[in-house]
Motif scaffolding. Structure first.
Motif, PDB file in Angstrom:
ATOM      1  N   ASP A  99     -36.001  67.876  59.410  1.00 18.56           N
ATOM      2  CA  ASP A  99     -36.051  67.811  60.760  1.00 18.56           C
ATOM      3  C   ASP A  99     -37.612  67.476  61.093  1.00 18.56           C
ATOM      4  O   ASP A  99     -37.760  66.729  62.353  1.00 18.56           O
ATOM      5  CB  ASP A  99     -35.658  69.060  61.607  1.00 18.56           C
ATOM      6  N   PHE A 100     -38.425  67.897  60.520  1.00 17.76           N
ATOM      7  CA  PHE A 100     -40.025  67.626  60.534  1.00 17.76           C
ATOM      8  C   PHE A 100     -40.267  66.286  60.505  1.00 17.76           C
ATOM      9  O   PHE A 100     -40.816  65.613  61.277  1.00 17.76           O
ATOM     10  CB  PHE A 100     -40.707  68.711  59.588  1.00 17.76           C
ATOM     11  N   ASN A 101     -39.394  65.701  59.421  1.00 21.58           N
ATOM     12  CA  ASN A 101     -39.557  64.112  58.980  1.00 21.58           C
ATOM     13  C   ASN A 101     -39.084  63.357  60.215  1.00 21.58           C
ATOM     14  O   ASN A 101     -39.783  62.326  60.564  1.00 21.58           O
ATOM     15  CB  ASN A 101     -39.110  63.688  57.683  1.00 21.58           C
ATOM     16  N   LEU A 102     -38.029  63.743  60.879  1.00 25.59           N
ATOM     17  CA  LEU A 102     -37.549  62.977  61.981  1.00 25.59           C
ATOM     18  C   LEU A 102     -38.288  62.873  63.229  1.00 25.59           C
ATOM     19  O   LEU A 102     -38.583  61.932  63.490  1.00 25.59           O
ATOM     20  CB  LEU A 102     -36.078  63.564  62.246  1.00 25.59           C
ATOM     21  N   VAL A 103     -38.807  64.040  63.475  1.00 27.20           N
ATOM     22  CA  VAL A 103     -39.885  64.145  64.553  1.00 27.20           C
ATOM     23  C   VAL A 103     -41.016  63.430  64.407  1.00 27.20           C
ATOM     24  O   VAL A 103     -41.550  62.788  65.322  1.00 27.20           O
ATOM     25  CB  VAL A 103     -40.028  65.865  64.868  1.00 27.20           C
ATOM     26  N   ALA A 104     -41.428  63.498  63.204  1.00 31.28           N
ATOM     27  CA  ALA A 104     -42.645  62.671  62.792  1.00 31.28           C
ATOM     28  C   ALA A 104     -42.270  61.219  62.797  1.00 31.28           C
ATOM     29  O   ALA A 104     -43.300  60.367  63.284  1.00 31.28           O
ATOM     30  CB  ALA A 104     -43.182  63.008  61.450  1.00 31.28           C
ATOM     31  N   LEU A 105     -41.481  60.794  62.437  1.00 33.32           N
ATOM     32  CA  LEU A 105     -40.952  59.445  62.320  1.00 33.32           C
ATOM     33  C   LEU A 105     -40.997  58.918  63.828  1.00 33.32           C
ATOM     34  O   LEU A 105     -41.518  57.720  64.126  1.00 33.32           O
ATOM     35  CB  LEU A 105     -39.662  59.227  61.563  1.00 33.32           C
TER      36      LEU A 105
ATOM     37  N   ARG B  65     -36.777  74.596  64.465  1.00 34.48           N
ATOM     38  CA  ARG B  65     -36.945  74.401  63.214  1.00 34.48           C
ATOM     39  C   ARG B  65     -38.309  73.940  62.780  1.00 34.48           C
ATOM     40  O   ARG B  65     -38.876  74.593  61.870  1.00 34.48           O
ATOM     41  CB  ARG B  65     -36.003  73.383  62.647  1.00 34.48           C
ATOM     42  N   VAL B  66     -39.134  73.003  63.632  1.00 36.62           N
ATOM     43  CA  VAL B  66     -40.298  72.773  63.268  1.00 36.62           C
ATOM     44  C   VAL B  66     -41.298  73.941  63.436  1.00 36.62           C
ATOM     45  O   VAL B  66     -41.964  74.365  62.776  1.00 36.62           O
ATOM     46  CB  VAL B  66     -40.784  71.534  64.311  1.00 36.62           C
ATOM     47  N   SER B  67     -41.037  74.791  64.628  1.00 36.46           N
ATOM     48  CA  SER B  67     -41.666  75.992  64.969  1.00 36.46           C
ATOM     49  C   SER B  67     -41.663  76.983  63.782  1.00 36.46           C
ATOM     50  O   SER B  67     -42.621  77.538  63.385  1.00 36.46           O
ATOM     51  CB  SER B  67     -41.482  76.521  66.255  1.00 36.46           C
TER      52      SER B  67
END
Length: 298
Positions: free
Chosen positions: A9-15, A36-38
């Motif tokens: 999920d972190f990678n999705l938000v970063a992308l 999830r990122v938090s």
């Protein structure tokens, strides 16, 4: 132990550059992605994003984590999908950057044929003549003409071409020391002469630029119309030469023009890129300019 779902999920938000964009692109809940990122930031005791009023930006630590994990996650996902399906059937999105002229000549037809052969791959082609950063801009493969050496990329040469001087049959070839009207690609290119090899004989042809045009297609069309002689790749004018619409005045002295397919230097090359590379090899087995011209004209 790192939570792989949270990392994904972190990678999705970063992308995608934000929770809202990632949610819209993937169909995931914005609230779930944010939570999830938090939680991941809390477990790592690191801030991964700087949250502005209208913009989300990776911190230095977040960027380092993203750069080191996105390829691993891609390879893990492909491995799991391959094992689950029982075969390395290419699927998913394949992003390609290719130069303008190659796109105009062949990429539409190539894309259609590739899509028919691999219906599970979502092919996305962008026309770019500028150098692109494959990793930062999310490309799986780029096609470039005579690319500079890059230690971070692997590549295969799949086509060769050469430049020739062509002109309309109505344009009289000048005698020695006389300049020929010339159609030049580019607005700032300073050209006073072309060095030619005509039937084994070398000569210098003085030119007087009368038109500066930004694309090879425009140069060819202006040369066809009799505006002047032009310097063009064989693959673009082969049919005109065969039909007598243009005459070849000679080959241009200089290095070979080569088209390369470049991809990141990953330990595991994904099935989509491998399939496209093999597809290029099937379409252009010898890689000569006449082969490209024949494919375009078929």
């Amino acid at each position: 132990m790192m939570d792989l779902l949270a990392l994904a999920d972190f990678n999705l938000v970063a992308l995608h550059g934000g929770f809202g964009r990632a949610a819209r692109a993937t169909g995931r809940s914005k609230a779930t992605l944010s939570r999830r990122v938090s939680e991941m930031e809390g477990s790592l005791q690191l801030r991964l994003f700087e949250r502005g009023a209208h913009k989300l930006r990776l911190t230095q630590e977040g960027m380092a984590l993203y750069e080191r994990t996105r390829t691993l996650l891609t390879e893990l996902d492909e491995t799991v999908n391959s094992i689950a399906s029982g075969a390395a059937r290419p699927s998913g999105r394949l992003r390609i950057s290719a130069p303008l002229l190659f796109c105009q000549l062949a990429m539409g037809k190539l894309a259609a044929e590739f899509a028919a052969k691999y219906p599970d791959v979502q092919l996305e082609v962008t026309t770019e003549d500028r150098p692109v950063d494959m990793v930062d801009e999310g490309y799986d493969l780029v096609i470039r003409v005579n690319p500079d050496t890059d230690e971070n990329l692997y590549g295969r040469k799949f086509l060769r071409d050469r430049l020739v001087v062509v002109a309309s049959p109505d344009l009289i070839r000048p005698s020695a020391n006389q300049a020929v009207p010339a159609v030049i690609r580019g607005s700032s290119q300073q050209t006073s002469a072309w060095d030619l090899n005509t039937a084994g004989r070398k000569e210098r042809l003085a030119v007087n630029p009368v038109l500066h045009l930004s694309s090879m297609i425009m140069v060819r069309d202006a040369v066809r119309a009799g505006a002047g002689a032009g310097l063009l790749p064989v693959s673009l004018v082969s049919q005109d030469l065969d039909a007598g619409r243009l005459l070849c005045w000679g080959d241009v002295e200089g290095p070979e023009i080569a088209l390369w397919a470049l991809y990141p230097s990953r330990r595991l090359l994904n099935a989509r890129v491998s399939a496209f590379l093999e597809f290029l090899k099937e379409v252009f087995p010898s890689g000569g300019p006449e082969e490209l011209a024949a494919y375009v004209g078929a």
